[in-house]
Design an enzyme around this catalytic site. Structure first.
Site, PDB file in Angstrom:
ATOM      1  CB  SER A 110     -39.677  -3.810 -13.351  1.00 20.14           C
ATOM      2  OG  SER A 110     -40.880  -3.629 -12.632  1.00 20.14           O
ATOM      3  CG  HIS A 157     -39.427   0.555 -14.730  1.00 20.11           C
ATOM      4  ND1 HIS A 157     -39.578   1.613 -15.599  1.00 20.11           N
ATOM      5  CD2 HIS A 157     -40.620  -0.099 -14.738  1.00 20.11           C
ATOM      6  CE1 HIS A 157     -40.794   1.600 -16.113  1.00 20.11           C
ATOM      7  NE2 HIS A 157     -41.452   0.569 -15.602  1.00 20.11           N
ATOM      8  CG  ASP A 176     -43.669  -1.123 -13.191  1.00 28.66           C
ATOM      9  OD1 ASP A 176     -43.866  -0.328 -14.133  1.00 28.66           O
ATOM     10  OD2 ASP A 176     -42.893  -2.086 -13.260  1.00 28.66           O
ATOM     11  CG  MET A 194     -49.319  -1.035 -11.201  1.00 28.63           C
ATOM     12  SD  MET A 194     -49.430  -2.795 -11.500  1.00 28.63           S
ATOM     13  CE  MET A 194     -48.053  -3.004 -12.639  1.00 28.63           C
ATOM     14  CG  HIS A 229     -44.575   2.802 -15.925  1.00 28.68           C
ATOM     15  ND1 HIS A 229     -44.606   1.517 -16.434  1.00 28.68           N
ATOM     16  CD2 HIS A 229     -45.571   3.477 -16.556  1.00 28.68           C
ATOM     17  CE1 HIS A 229     -45.584   1.423 -17.327  1.00 28.68           C
ATOM     18  NE2 HIS A 229     -46.195   2.591 -17.416  1.00 28.68           N
ATOM     19  CG  MET A 257     -49.055   1.639 -15.362  1.00 29.53           C
ATOM     20  SD  MET A 257     -48.321   0.002 -15.188  1.00 29.53           S
ATOM     21  CE  MET A 257     -46.945   0.390 -14.123  1.00 29.53           C
ATOM     22  CG  MET A 312     -46.940   0.519 -21.774  1.00 26.79           C
ATOM     23  SD  MET A 312     -45.879   0.029 -20.395  1.00 26.79           S
ATOM     24  CE  MET A 312     -46.450  -1.625 -20.022  1.00 26.79           C
ATOM     25  CG  ASP A 348     -42.289  -1.410 -18.782  1.00 30.73           C
ATOM     26  OD1 ASP A 348     -41.939  -2.539 -18.403  1.00 30.73           O
ATOM     27  OD2 ASP A 348     -42.947  -0.615 -18.082  1.00 30.73           O
TER      28      ASP A 348
HETATM   29  C1  DX5 Z   1     -46.203  -3.773 -16.482  1.00 30.85           C
HETATM   30  C2  DX5 Z   1     -45.022  -3.012 -15.942  1.00 30.85           C
HETATM   31  C3  DX5 Z   1     -43.689  -3.576 -16.309  1.00 30.85           C
HETATM   32  C4  DX5 Z   1     -43.445  -4.961 -15.797  1.00 30.85           C
HETATM   33  C5  DX5 Z   1     -42.304  -5.574 -16.523  1.00 30.85           C
HETATM   34  O1  DX5 Z   1     -47.359  -3.067 -16.204  1.00 30.85           O
HETATM   35  O2  DX5 Z   1     -45.065  -1.688 -16.424  1.00 30.85           O
HETATM   36  O3  DX5 Z   1     -42.647  -2.714 -15.886  1.00 30.85           O
HETATM   37  O4  DX5 Z   1     -43.203  -5.002 -14.427  1.00 30.85           O
HETATM   38  O5  DX5 Z   1     -42.194  -6.904 -16.090  1.00 30.85           O
HETATM   39  P1  DX5 Z   1     -41.674  -8.067 -17.051  1.00 30.85           P
HETATM   40  O6  DX5 Z   1     -40.293  -7.704 -17.464  1.00 30.85           O
HETATM   41  O7  DX5 Z   1     -41.759  -9.264 -16.191  1.00 30.85           O
HETATM   42  O8  DX5 Z   1     -42.626  -8.108 -18.234  1.00 30.85           O
HETATM   43 ZN    ZN Z   2     -43.326  -0.317 -16.101  1.00 27.83          ZN
END
Ligand code: DX5
Ligand code: ZN
Length: 220
Positions: free
Chosen positions: A8, A33, A35, A37, A66, A68, A137, A175
């Site tokens: 990620s 991956h 993320d 947000m 991903h 969010m 998740m 994840d």
């Molecule tokens: C959380 C993210 C994950 C996160 C995973 O909202 O969707 O992808 O970055 O990080 P680790 O592996 O550190 O839990």
């Molecule tokens: Zn993620």
């Protein structure tokens, strides 16, 4: 299905992203991956399509994005233009999730559906034909470096059965909180794609971390 490691980007050093990507590619990683947000759906802000677009020409990695993001429909096209291969949206974040998944496909990308830790799996019943990937998740979304929620293991088994019953080749992605010392039980529960942020990106250790994960994956 072959097991896939997805580092990620959230845990990478944002001041030298192309170097971080090269390090994981050198270790043998093929998928990234991303993320995204928005500060509304989750209490954190990360990066958006502008950053992804700049990274696209620098790497061959598969971009697994991903979102969010609350009500993501209006942003989907910008992620296609940024070069994303697959876009995952949250079941809980879209008012008309069926339409959102169809819109991702209409743009020519693969469509993923994410479920938060508290969301029951029954919600998947009428969406199985619309998805290429289901993201379970295993932490509450918003931050890297959290601990894996143990009840997720039963949920993974449940979704594995649903996928197998569907007869479709849907990817099961997990994840959050995945480390070298719990990844095997997550694989055994039925995961295909495994996201790891803080357990991969670490100054000076990233390549070794990725290689160690890939070595474990090679046993399955
Ligand atoms: C959380 C993210 C994950 C996160 C995973 O909202 O969707 O992808 O970055 O990080 P680790 O592996 O550190 O839990
Ligand atoms: Zn993620």
């Amino acid at each position: 299905m072959k097991k896939v490691l997805l580092p990620s980007l959230l845990s990478a050093d944002f001041s030298q992203l192309d170097k971080e990507l090269k390090t994981i590619e050198d270790a043998g990683v093929g998928h990234l991956h991303l993320d995204v947000m928005d500060g509304h759906y989750v209490p954190n802000i990360s990066f958006g399509p502008g950053v992804i677009q700049k990274l696209r020409p620098k790497t061959q990695l598969f971009f697994d994005t991903h979102l969010m993001v609350e009500e993501p429909d209006g942003f989907l096209e910008s992620f296609r233009e940024a070069g994303c291969n697959l876009v995952t949206v949250h079941l809980e974040a879209s008012t008309h999730i069926h339409r959102t998944l169809q819109a991702i496909h209409a743009l020519g990308m693969k469509a993923g559906l994410a479920l938060n830790p508290g969301t029951p799996t029954q919600a998947l019943a009428y969406l199985m034909d619309e998805v290429d990937l289901i993201l379970v998740m295993s932490v509450n979304p918003g931050f890297g470096g959290q601990s894996f929620i143990p009840s997720t293991l039963n949920k993974i088994r449940d979704i594995r059965e649903r996928i197998d019953r569907s007869g479709r080749e849907i990817i099961l992605e997990v994840d959050g909180g995945i480390k070298k010392n719990n990844v095997e039980e997550i694989i055994k529960a039925g995961a295909d794609w495994l996201v790891a942020g803080s357990a991969v990106f670490s100054p000076g250790k990233t390549k070794t971390n990725a290689r160690e994960f890939l070595e474990i994956f090679g046993r399955y």
